[in-house]
Design an enzyme around this catalytic site. Sequence first.
Site, PDB file in Angstrom:
ATOM      1  N   LYS A  53      40.688  26.715  38.870  1.00 31.69           N
ATOM      2  CA  LYS A  53      41.960  26.260  39.453  1.00 31.69           C
ATOM      3  C   LYS A  53      41.393  25.614  40.936  1.00 31.69           C
ATOM      4  O   LYS A  53      42.105  24.636  41.290  1.00 31.69           O
ATOM      5  CB  LYS A  53      42.973  27.648  39.807  1.00 31.69           C
ATOM      6  CG  LYS A  53      43.506  28.151  38.990  1.00 31.69           C
ATOM      7  CD  LYS A  53      43.781  29.826  38.943  1.00 31.69           C
ATOM      8  CE  LYS A  53      44.607  30.221  37.829  1.00 31.69           C
ATOM      9  NZ  LYS A  53      44.790  31.732  37.651  1.00 31.69           N
ATOM     10  N   GLN A  97      45.443  36.587  41.879  1.00 32.44           N
ATOM     11  CA  GLN A  97      44.696  36.758  40.577  1.00 32.44           C
ATOM     12  C   GLN A  97      44.731  37.912  40.052  1.00 32.44           C
ATOM     13  O   GLN A  97      44.368  38.937  40.527  1.00 32.44           O
ATOM     14  CB  GLN A  97      43.103  36.137  40.519  1.00 32.44           C
ATOM     15  CG  GLN A  97      42.542  36.109  39.096  1.00 32.44           C
ATOM     16  CD  GLN A  97      43.131  34.857  38.256  1.00 32.44           C
ATOM     17  OE1 GLN A  97      43.664  34.033  38.853  1.00 32.44           O
ATOM     18  NE2 GLN A  97      42.999  35.248  37.169  1.00 32.44           N
ATOM     19  N   ASP A 120      53.039  31.168  40.506  1.00 30.11           N
ATOM     20  CA  ASP A 120      52.931  31.762  39.275  1.00 30.11           C
ATOM     21  C   ASP A 120      54.240  32.280  38.621  1.00 30.11           C
ATOM     22  O   ASP A 120      54.242  32.444  37.377  1.00 30.11           O
ATOM     23  CB  ASP A 120      52.211  33.366  39.608  1.00 30.11           C
ATOM     24  CG  ASP A 120      50.671  33.152  39.097  1.00 30.11           C
ATOM     25  OD1 ASP A 120      50.397  32.450  38.326  1.00 30.11           O
ATOM     26  OD2 ASP A 120      49.992  34.050  39.743  1.00 30.11           O
TER      27      ASP A 120
HETATM   28  N1  GUN Z   1      45.266  36.534  35.114  1.00 31.93           N
HETATM   29  C1  GUN Z   1      45.322  35.883  33.879  1.00 31.93           C
HETATM   30  N2  GUN Z   1      46.110  34.759  33.930  1.00 31.93           N
HETATM   31  C2  GUN Z   1      46.726  34.902  35.252  1.00 31.93           C
HETATM   32  C3  GUN Z   1      47.745  33.926  35.594  1.00 31.93           C
HETATM   33  O1  GUN Z   1      48.475  33.146  35.168  1.00 31.93           O
HETATM   34  N3  GUN Z   1      48.199  34.153  37.112  1.00 31.93           N
HETATM   35  C4  GUN Z   1      47.528  35.456  37.607  1.00 31.93           C
HETATM   36  N4  GUN Z   1      47.909  35.385  38.945  1.00 31.93           N
HETATM   37  N5  GUN Z   1      46.688  36.050  37.284  1.00 31.93           N
HETATM   38  C5  GUN Z   1      46.164  35.721  35.766  1.00 31.93           C
END
Ligand code: GUN
Length: 285
Positions: A53, A97, A120
Amino acid sequence: MGVVVYGSEIAKKLKLEMTEYIQNLKESGKRLPKLVVVLVGENPASISYVKGKEKACTEIGMENEMVKLPETTTQEELLEVVKSLNEDRSVDGILVQLPLPKQIDEHKILHAIDPSKDVDGFHPYNLGKMMLQEETFISCTPKGIIRILEEIGMSDLSGKHAVVIGRSNIVGKPLVQLLINHNATVSVCHSRTQNIEQVASQADILIVSVGKARLINRNWVKDGAVVIDVGINRDEHNKLCGDVDFDDVIDKVSYITPVPKGVGPMTITMLLENTIHSYNLKENK
Ligand code: GUN
């Protein structure tokens, strides 16, 4: 022989457009969109996702910050961090996350994120709005999958039977809702489903998100089906692979996404898009 749909190529095109957009903002002396990613602990998969990211933000010139907190962080400490990011006017997108360490209630944290910065799309308010087909942040993986389908000419899914295997809050559940919004007829399968192979083999569009290396072989797949593989697994040789046995099904499908270079790059790209969308809502208020 099926056509391999590289999400990485679609992502490249979209990122180029976003790079130009941010460059224009820079040249006009405007504030730039900013994403903050919060990582708690040392989960190796999470570290790798967060790095992806960070790299993507930097690539397109987006402001970004990684907040790294120790494994022992308490719920109250994390809530404080979220609160200060909610109040920070320079921040357009907040992503905590997942998964979080066990002493922290994930729901409490997701509820605490300002819905207008919830890039998200995990806040109950935004999930509810999606259900009602109101304008909102759509979760990145489901949104990326819909974009992939659009790219292969499947925007309207009227008359199509989509089968989703997996019912997670992050992928399966929001994806089902999005597919319905696009007029698909949807079946959902999960670990408690009986005759799962038989249901899967009736799918015009088969979307798999279970986290089991090469679970899906050609017996699960209808002739000419579109197969979207969301899984990211390591096989017994530590090689990255999806939930679908790609080599076994490739001659049976019409389209298939590979792993890597399939859904993954689209997820990150949708996160960038959501952050720019959040920025635009704030700046053009
Ligand atoms: N963990 C695995 N995929 C994601 C996601 O798309 N967003 C977040 N915040 N955590 C994750």
